[in-house]
Design a protein around this motif. Structure first.
Motif, PDB file in Angstrom:
ATOM      1  N   SER A  42     132.015  88.611  95.122  1.00 50.01           N
ATOM      2  CA  SER A  42     132.344  88.607  93.686  1.00 50.01           C
ATOM      3  C   SER A  42     133.831  88.719  93.410  1.00 50.01           C
ATOM      4  O   SER A  42     134.317  88.274  92.374  1.00 50.01           O
ATOM      5  CB  SER A  42     131.628  89.766  92.989  1.00 50.01           C
ATOM      6  OG  SER A  42     130.246  89.626  93.123  1.00 50.01           O
ATOM      7  N   TYR A  43     134.563  89.348  94.340  1.00 49.71           N
ATOM      8  CA  TYR A  43     136.004  89.526  94.176  1.00 49.71           C
ATOM      9  C   TYR A  43     136.815  88.366  94.745  1.00 49.71           C
ATOM     10  O   TYR A  43     138.036  88.368  94.683  1.00 49.71           O
ATOM     11  CB  TYR A  43     136.447  90.836  94.829  1.00 49.71           C
ATOM     12  CG  TYR A  43     135.760  92.037  94.237  1.00 49.71           C
ATOM     13  CD1 TYR A  43     136.114  92.511  92.979  1.00 49.71           C
ATOM     14  CD2 TYR A  43     134.745  92.677  94.922  1.00 49.71           C
ATOM     15  CE1 TYR A  43     135.481  93.596  92.419  1.00 49.71           C
ATOM     16  CE2 TYR A  43     134.098  93.772  94.375  1.00 49.71           C
ATOM     17  CZ  TYR A  43     134.468  94.231  93.119  1.00 49.71           C
ATOM     18  OH  TYR A  43     133.835  95.304  92.574  1.00 49.71           O
ATOM     19  N   GLY A  44     136.122  87.401  95.346  1.00 48.62           N
ATOM     20  CA  GLY A  44     136.804  86.254  95.922  1.00 48.62           C
ATOM     21  C   GLY A  44     137.255  86.443  97.355  1.00 48.62           C
ATOM     22  O   GLY A  44     137.877  85.560  97.934  1.00 48.62           O
ATOM     23  N   ALA A  45     136.942  87.604  97.929  1.00 49.67           N
ATOM     24  CA  ALA A  45     137.337  87.895  99.311  1.00 49.67           C
ATOM     25  C   ALA A  45     136.160  87.645 100.255  1.00 49.67           C
ATOM     26  O   ALA A  45     134.997  87.806  99.875  1.00 49.67           O
ATOM     27  CB  ALA A  45     137.783  89.345  99.434  1.00 49.67           C
ATOM     28  N   LYS A  46     136.476  87.239 101.462  1.00 50.81           N
ATOM     29  CA  LYS A  46     135.444  87.075 102.483  1.00 50.81           C
ATOM     30  C   LYS A  46     135.317  88.378 103.259  1.00 50.81           C
ATOM     31  O   LYS A  46     136.313  88.932 103.713  1.00 50.81           O
ATOM     32  CB  LYS A  46     135.775  85.907 103.404  1.00 50.81           C
ATOM     33  CG  LYS A  46     135.654  84.571 102.705  1.00 50.81           C
ATOM     34  CD  LYS A  46     135.752  83.433 103.664  1.00 50.81           C
ATOM     35  CE  LYS A  46     135.540  82.117 102.932  1.00 50.81           C
ATOM     36  NZ  LYS A  46     135.572  80.994 103.849  1.00 50.81           N
ATOM     37  N   ALA A  47     134.093  88.857 103.390  1.00 50.33           N
ATOM     38  CA  ALA A  47     133.844  90.156 104.007  1.00 50.33           C
ATOM     39  C   ALA A  47     133.571  90.060 105.501  1.00 50.33           C
ATOM     40  O   ALA A  47     133.417  91.072 106.158  1.00 50.33           O
ATOM     41  CB  ALA A  47     132.670  90.837 103.314  1.00 50.33           C
ATOM     42  N   GLY A  48     133.487  88.893 106.038  1.00 46.63           N
ATOM     43  CA  GLY A  48     133.199  88.714 107.463  1.00 46.63           C
ATOM     44  C   GLY A  48     131.841  88.057 107.659  1.00 46.63           C
ATOM     45  O   GLY A  48     131.024  87.957 106.749  1.00 46.63           O
ATOM     46  N   PHE A  49     131.612  87.610 108.875  1.00 49.95           N
ATOM     47  CA  PHE A  49     130.375  86.900 109.188  1.00 49.95           C
ATOM     48  C   PHE A  49     129.192  87.865 109.197  1.00 49.95           C
ATOM     49  O   PHE A  49     129.268  88.955 109.746  1.00 49.95           O
ATOM     50  CB  PHE A  49     130.490  86.175 110.531  1.00 49.95           C
ATOM     51  CG  PHE A  49     131.277  84.909 110.435  1.00 49.95           C
ATOM     52  CD1 PHE A  49     130.664  83.716 110.077  1.00 49.95           C
ATOM     53  CD2 PHE A  49     132.642  84.907 110.669  1.00 49.95           C
ATOM     54  CE1 PHE A  49     131.391  82.546 109.963  1.00 49.95           C
ATOM     55  CE2 PHE A  49     133.377  83.739 110.559  1.00 49.95           C
ATOM     56  CZ  PHE A  49     132.749  82.562 110.214  1.00 49.95           C
ATOM     57  N   ALA A  50     128.102  87.431 108.565  1.00 47.57           N
ATOM     58  CA  ALA A  50     126.857  88.191 108.522  1.00 47.57           C
ATOM     59  C   ALA A  50     125.747  87.309 109.080  1.00 47.57           C
ATOM     60  O   ALA A  50     125.715  86.100 108.825  1.00 47.57           O
ATOM     61  CB  ALA A  50     126.534  88.600 107.094  1.00 47.57           C
ATOM     62  N   PRO A  51     124.828  87.897 109.831  1.00 49.64           N
ATOM     63  CA  PRO A  51     123.743  87.090 110.407  1.00 49.64           C
ATOM     64  C   PRO A  51     122.723  86.657 109.353  1.00 49.64           C
ATOM     65  O   PRO A  51     122.532  87.320 108.342  1.00 49.64           O
ATOM     66  CB  PRO A  51     123.101  88.032 111.426  1.00 49.64           C
ATOM     67  CG  PRO A  51     123.535  89.399 111.057  1.00 49.64           C
ATOM     68  CD  PRO A  51     124.787  89.273 110.269  1.00 49.64           C
ATOM     69  N   PHE A  52     122.108  85.513 109.619  1.00 49.60           N
ATOM     70  CA  PHE A  52     120.988  85.066 108.781  1.00 49.60           C
ATOM     71  C   PHE A  52     119.890  84.523 109.681  1.00 49.60           C
ATOM     72  O   PHE A  52     120.133  84.109 110.817  1.00 49.60           O
ATOM     73  CB  PHE A  52     121.418  84.013 107.752  1.00 49.60           C
ATOM     74  CG  PHE A  52     121.747  82.662 108.317  1.00 49.60           C
ATOM     75  CD1 PHE A  52     120.764  81.706 108.537  1.00 49.60           C
ATOM     76  CD2 PHE A  52     123.063  82.334 108.610  1.00 49.60           C
ATOM     77  CE1 PHE A  52     121.085  80.455 109.054  1.00 49.60           C
ATOM     78  CE2 PHE A  52     123.390  81.084 109.122  1.00 49.60           C
ATOM     79  CZ  PHE A  52     122.398  80.151 109.345  1.00 49.60           C
ATOM     80  N   THR A  53     118.673  84.564 109.173  1.00 50.91           N
ATOM     81  CA  THR A  53     117.527  83.948 109.834  1.00 50.91           C
ATOM     82  C   THR A  53     116.840  83.065 108.805  1.00 50.91           C
ATOM     83  O   THR A  53     116.937  83.309 107.594  1.00 50.91           O
ATOM     84  CB  THR A  53     116.523  84.991 110.372  1.00 50.91           C
ATOM     85  OG1 THR A  53     116.073  85.794 109.282  1.00 50.91           O
ATOM     86  CG2 THR A  53     117.161  85.864 111.434  1.00 50.91           C
ATOM     87  N   CYS A  54     116.157  82.061 109.286  1.00 50.48           N
ATOM     88  CA  CYS A  54     115.546  81.098 108.376  1.00 50.48           C
ATOM     89  C   CYS A  54     114.363  80.420 109.062  1.00 50.48           C
ATOM     90  O   CYS A  54     114.413  80.140 110.258  1.00 50.48           O
ATOM     91  CB  CYS A  54     116.593  80.059 107.964  1.00 50.48           C
ATOM     92  SG  CYS A  54     115.992  78.822 106.805  1.00 50.48           S
ATOM     93  N   ASP A  55     113.331  80.201 108.300  1.00 50.18           N
ATOM     94  CA  ASP A  55     112.184  79.426 108.772  1.00 50.18           C
ATOM     95  C   ASP A  55     112.159  78.120 108.004  1.00 50.18           C
ATOM     96  O   ASP A  55     112.275  78.115 106.768  1.00 50.18           O
ATOM     97  CB  ASP A  55     110.876  80.187 108.545  1.00 50.18           C
ATOM     98  CG  ASP A  55     110.822  81.472 109.337  1.00 50.18           C
ATOM     99  OD1 ASP A  55     111.223  81.462 110.516  1.00 50.18           O
ATOM    100  OD2 ASP A  55     110.386  82.500 108.778  1.00 50.18           O
ATOM    101  N   ALA A  56     112.030  77.026 108.718  1.00 47.25           N
ATOM    102  CA  ALA A  56     112.009  75.705 108.091  1.00 47.25           C
ATOM    103  C   ALA A  56     110.742  74.968 108.498  1.00 47.25           C
ATOM    104  O   ALA A  56     110.287  75.071 109.638  1.00 47.25           O
ATOM    105  CB  ALA A  56     113.246  74.904 108.498  1.00 47.25           C
ATOM    106  N   SER A  57     110.186  74.233 107.554  1.00 46.65           N
ATOM    107  CA  SER A  57     108.960  73.486 107.790  1.00 46.65           C
ATOM    108  C   SER A  57     109.141  72.056 107.306  1.00 46.65           C
ATOM    109  O   SER A  57     109.624  71.825 106.191  1.00 46.65           O
ATOM    110  CB  SER A  57     107.805  74.159 107.038  1.00 46.65           C
ATOM    111  OG  SER A  57     106.623  73.403 107.160  1.00 46.65           O
ATOM    112  N   TYR A  58     108.745  71.103 108.140  1.00 46.26           N
ATOM    113  CA  TYR A  58     108.868  69.687 107.795  1.00 46.26           C
ATOM    114  C   TYR A  58     107.618  69.250 107.048  1.00 46.26           C
ATOM    115  O   TYR A  58     106.499  69.452 107.517  1.00 46.26           O
ATOM    116  CB  TYR A  58     109.046  68.853 109.063  1.00 46.26           C
ATOM    117  CG  TYR A  58     109.207  67.378 108.795  1.00 46.26           C
ATOM    118  CD1 TYR A  58     110.399  66.880 108.287  1.00 46.26           C
ATOM    119  CD2 TYR A  58     108.176  66.489 109.040  1.00 46.26           C
ATOM    120  CE1 TYR A  58     110.561  65.522 108.028  1.00 46.26           C
ATOM    121  CE2 TYR A  58     108.331  65.133 108.789  1.00 46.26           C
ATOM    122  CZ  TYR A  58     109.520  64.663 108.283  1.00 46.26           C
ATOM    123  OH  TYR A  58     109.680  63.325 108.025  1.00 46.26           O
TER     124      TYR A  58
END
Length: 116
Positions: free
Chosen positions: A85-101
């Motif tokens: 929100s302040y326009g600053a990058k806080a560093g890399f954070a992990p994400f997980t995702c499930d994708a379906s075709y």
């Protein structure tokens, strides 16, 4: 080296480079299901960010589910860094995702989770 040899070598190098560039282009080919899964997950992660345009992704991997013999289900993991929100990058954070075709739509549908 004579001027004629130099011209011939430069011409040969140009032909090799042009052939290599043309041979590497896959703009006519469809993206793989793995590429589609990563793209769908990036879009879904982006929907959860304050500033999706600022997002940087790294360490992305897509693994086909062992239960899916036809490249239908994918698990995608990675890291994202985006402006807050302040326009600053806080560093890399992990994400997980499930994708379906979806065979009917020909598109990937994804559900992503960001870790804080």
């Amino acid at each position: 080296m004579t001027k004629r040899m130099n011209v011939l070598m430069c011409s040969a190098a140009a032909v090799v480079m042009a052939t290599g560039v043309a041979g590497c282009s896959n703009s006519d080919s469809e993206p793989s299901r793995e590429e589609m899964a990563i793209a769908a997950c990036r879009a879904e992660v982006g929907n959860k960010l304050k500033d999706p345009e600022s997002a940087e992704y790294r360490n992305e991997t897509a693994i086909e589910s062992p239960a899916s013999s036809d490249s239908n289900l994918w698990a995608v993991t990675g890291e994202v860094n985006a402006a807050n929100s302040y326009g600053a990058k806080a560093g890399f954070a992990p994400f997980t995702c499930d994708a379906s075709y979806g065979y009917d739509s020909g598109e990937m549908v994804a559900v992503a989770r960001l870790s804080k």
